[in-house]
Design an enzyme around this catalytic site. Structure first.
Site, PDB file in Angstrom:
ATOM      1  N   LYS A 173     100.544 -23.547  35.061  1.00  0.00           N
ATOM      2  CA  LYS A 173     101.780 -23.180  34.362  1.00  0.00           C
ATOM      3  C   LYS A 173     102.964 -23.258  35.327  1.00  0.00           C
ATOM      4  CE  LYS A 173     104.644 -19.586  32.579  1.00  0.00           C
ATOM      5  NZ  LYS A 173     105.787 -20.220  33.271  1.00  0.00           N
ATOM      6  N   GLU A 248     101.904 -15.356  46.810  1.00  0.00           N
ATOM      7  CA  GLU A 248     102.980 -15.660  47.759  1.00  0.00           C
ATOM      8  C   GLU A 248     104.244 -15.122  47.124  1.00  0.00           C
ATOM      9  OE1 GLU A 248     102.451 -16.676  50.600  1.00  0.00           O
ATOM     10  OE2 GLU A 248     100.514 -17.677  50.480  1.00  0.00           O
ATOM     11  N   CYS A 282     111.821 -18.509  49.358  1.00  0.00           N
ATOM     12  CA  CYS A 282     111.238 -17.226  49.777  1.00  0.00           C
ATOM     13  C   CYS A 282     111.302 -17.114  51.287  1.00  0.00           C
ATOM     14  CB  CYS A 282     109.832 -17.056  49.236  1.00  0.00           C
ATOM     15  SG  CYS A 282     108.770 -18.406  49.606  1.00  0.00           S
ATOM     16  N   GLU A 380     115.476  -8.744  48.150  1.00  0.00           N
ATOM     17  CA  GLU A 380     115.566 -10.201  48.134  1.00  0.00           C
ATOM     18  C   GLU A 380     116.607 -10.607  47.092  1.00  0.00           C
ATOM     19  OE1 GLU A 380     112.327 -12.667  46.501  1.00  0.00           O
ATOM     20  OE2 GLU A 380     112.495 -13.832  48.355  1.00  0.00           O
TER      21      GLU A 380
HETATM   22  C1  UN1 Z   1     109.186 -21.149  49.194  1.00  0.00           C
HETATM   23  O1  UN1 Z   1     110.380 -20.932  49.320  1.00  0.00           O
HETATM   24  O2  UN1 Z   1     108.538 -20.581  48.286  1.00  0.00           O
HETATM   25  O3  UN1 Z   1     109.220 -23.428  54.650  1.00  0.00           O
HETATM   26  C2  UN1 Z   1     108.415 -22.117  50.014  1.00  0.00           C
HETATM   27  C3  UN1 Z   1     109.909 -23.741  53.690  1.00  0.00           C
HETATM   28  C4  UN1 Z   1     109.348 -24.699  52.656  1.00  0.00           C
HETATM   29  C5  UN1 Z   1     108.522 -23.935  51.686  1.00  0.00           C
HETATM   30  C6  UN1 Z   1     109.223 -22.766  51.079  1.00  0.00           C
HETATM   31  N1  UN1 Z   1     108.577 -25.713  53.307  1.00  0.00           N
HETATM   32  O4  UN1 Z   1     111.025 -23.292  53.521  1.00  0.00           O
END
Ligand code: UN1
Length: 491
Positions: A173, A248, A282, A380
């Site tokens: 999804k 994550e 993230c 965040e």
């Molecule tokens: C994310 O923001 O969920 O290291 C992953 C990084 C990318 C992956 C981010 N290669 O910012």
């Protein structure tokens, strides 16, 4: 207007309710597609089809599974530019970054394909004679993969490719803001030769479709990337029938800048980490913890460089920052800027919604005089907002770095080897960069966070295989008699 379908049991089908939702370009607000709103029944059919396909796919030799992934990787490579453009249209980040996103998917697909000839277990001697011990990897079964919109191809690839090479079948999804890229990925895998039922795609809202995946008894494992709030729901629901869960979640990633750092290098890293992808990673750098001696100069350089950033359509080469994904994210960012002002942080750059185009644009924003316990320094925000916090020394900087619930990425700029090693040891995070920004993880290394940034799972790298396999421990006794471990001591 193109209408996109669900992919269940090798066929593109409409949702059982006949309902669709709209997919918009966040830069222009143009409607770009009609997407199926899947029902719980559709999710059930997807899980049934994945279960039916499991026996055959899990018994297919892994190198053959790898062959299909190699072909998919080649197809992604051939279509890189086209997919990058489509991604900028669908989610707004600038072309350079969408090219990087597609490249990350290509890299992961090749990497996972190669695992078809590894999937290593271990061998070890037994404590008894004429007995041999080993581990073998088995697929988990049907896995549920739920992905966010900020990396529309990369993050689905982190999950889909390892899941498939390990012999699992999947219900996938994608985020409702970026379904078209997900659909393109599924098409590519299908054209590359993936048998029917192995990968099923369902689109729709999180609570109905995501919820149905998490609750489905046929789905044995959930891999989810998204917010902490949703992650908690996923973990709670999945615990009911002991599903494996890999989460994550968010980050509040710090960049520490010490007084011996190369400040121009640090500014490059801060701009890239804080404002790349309009702060919607993230791994974004949302806090800069600067040594008090260099903070004024760093701040000055940072503001000057931020003023030069070009905000606009990500398709135009030369644009540095595109729009954010949707109106609710835009409003959330604006709300946090108000909170920051009320909390007493000083807004020194940006802070407003702007309209260079009809879409959802927010100025790159800098707060100074932020205290580590302020909401803007704790929550965040997922937008182009960075807070500068002063620290008197490394210990204090690390203590501030660790003062949040998150622990995904982190960075330190320093010329001191000793300080760098202390930071590696003491910063509570799954990733620490030395003299580079908080973003830019490479696919062949483990990716994940500590504390509320996840549940201890790591994606990518060799850990990708752990995420998607069960280990079976095998004791092979060829002595021809009953041997009792711990009792029949051979020594
Ligand atoms: C994310 O923001 O969920 O290291 C992953 C990084 C990318 C992956 C981010 N290669 O910012």
């Amino acid at each position: 207007m193109q209408e996109y379908k669900l992919f269940i049991n090798g066929e593109w089908v409409e949702s059982s309710t006949g309902e669709t939702f709209d997919d918009y370009n966040p830069t222009t607000l143009e409607l770009i597609g009609k997407i199926q709103r899947a029902s719980q029944d559709d999710v059930q059919r997807a899980a049934d089809s994945a279960e039916d396909a499991f026996e055959r796919w899990s018994s297919t030799p892994p190198p053959y599974r790898g062959k299909i992934l190699f072909q998919a990787a080649r197809m992604l490579e051939e279509r890189k530019e086209e997919l990058a453009r489509l991604m900028t249209i669908e989610m707004g980040k600038v072309l350079d970054e969408t090219r990087g996103d597609v490249q990350e998917a290509i890299d992961m697909t090749y990497y996972a394909a190669g695992e078809g000839r590894r999937l290593l277990g271990e061998t070890t001697p037994s404590e008894l004679p004429n007995k041999f011990c080993l581990t073998v990897r088995r697929p988990i079964g049907v896995v549920g993969l739920i992905t966010p919109w900020n990396f529309p191809l990369a993050i689905p690839s982190w999950k889909i490719m390892p899941a498939l090479i390990c012999g699992n079948t999947a219900v996938f999804k994608p985020a409702s803001d970026t379904p078209i890229l997900a659909i393109e990925l599924v098409k590519i895998l299908t054209e590359a030769g993936l048998p029917k039922g192995v990968l099923n795609l369902v689109t729709g809202d999180g609570s109905t479709v995501g919820g149905a995946i998490i609750r489905n008894r046929k789905i044995r494992s959930i891999s989810f990337t998204g917010s902490l709030e949703t992650g908690k729901l996923v973990m709670g629901e999945a615990s009911r029938d002991m599903k494996r869960v890999s989460l994550e979640l968010g980050g509040k990633n710090p960049i520490i800048v010490m007084d011996d750092a190369d400040l121009n290098l640090a500014v490059d890293g801060i701009l890239w980490g804080a404002f790349g992808t309009a702060g919607q990673r993230c791994t974004a750098a949302s806090r800069v913890i600067a040594h008090e001696k260099i903070l004024p100069l760093l701040q000055e350089k940072l503001i000057e460089r931020t003023k030069q950033l070009k905000i606009g359509n990500g398709l135009d080469e030369g644009t540095d920052i595109g729009p954010v994904i949707n109106n609710s994210q835009l409003q959330k960012i604006a709300k946090y800027v108000e909170i920051g002002k009320d909390e007493g942080a000083k807004l020194v750059q940006g802070g407003s919604i702007i309209k260079p185009l009809p879409g959802y644009f927010f100025e790159p924003t800098i707060f100074t005089d932020a205290a580590s316990d302020m909401k803007i320094a704790q929550d965040e925000i997922f937008g182009p907002v960075v807070s500068l916090i002063s620290a008197g020394n490394l210990d204090e900087a690390i203590q501030i770095a660790n003062s949040v619930v998150y622990g995904l990425s982190s960075s330190i700029y320093t010329d001191s080897i000793n300080d760098a090693f202390r930071a590696i040891e003491k910063i509570e995070a799954g990733i620490t960069y030395i003299n580079s920004s908080t973003i830019g993880a490479e696919i062949h290394l483990p990716f994940g966070g500590v504390k509320s940034s996840g549940n201890g799972a790591r994606e990518a790298g060799t850990t990708a295989i752990e995420e998607f396999t069960e280990l079976k421990t095998v004791y092979f006794d060829y002595s021809g008699k009953l041997q009792k471990a711990q009792i029949d001591l051979a020594y």
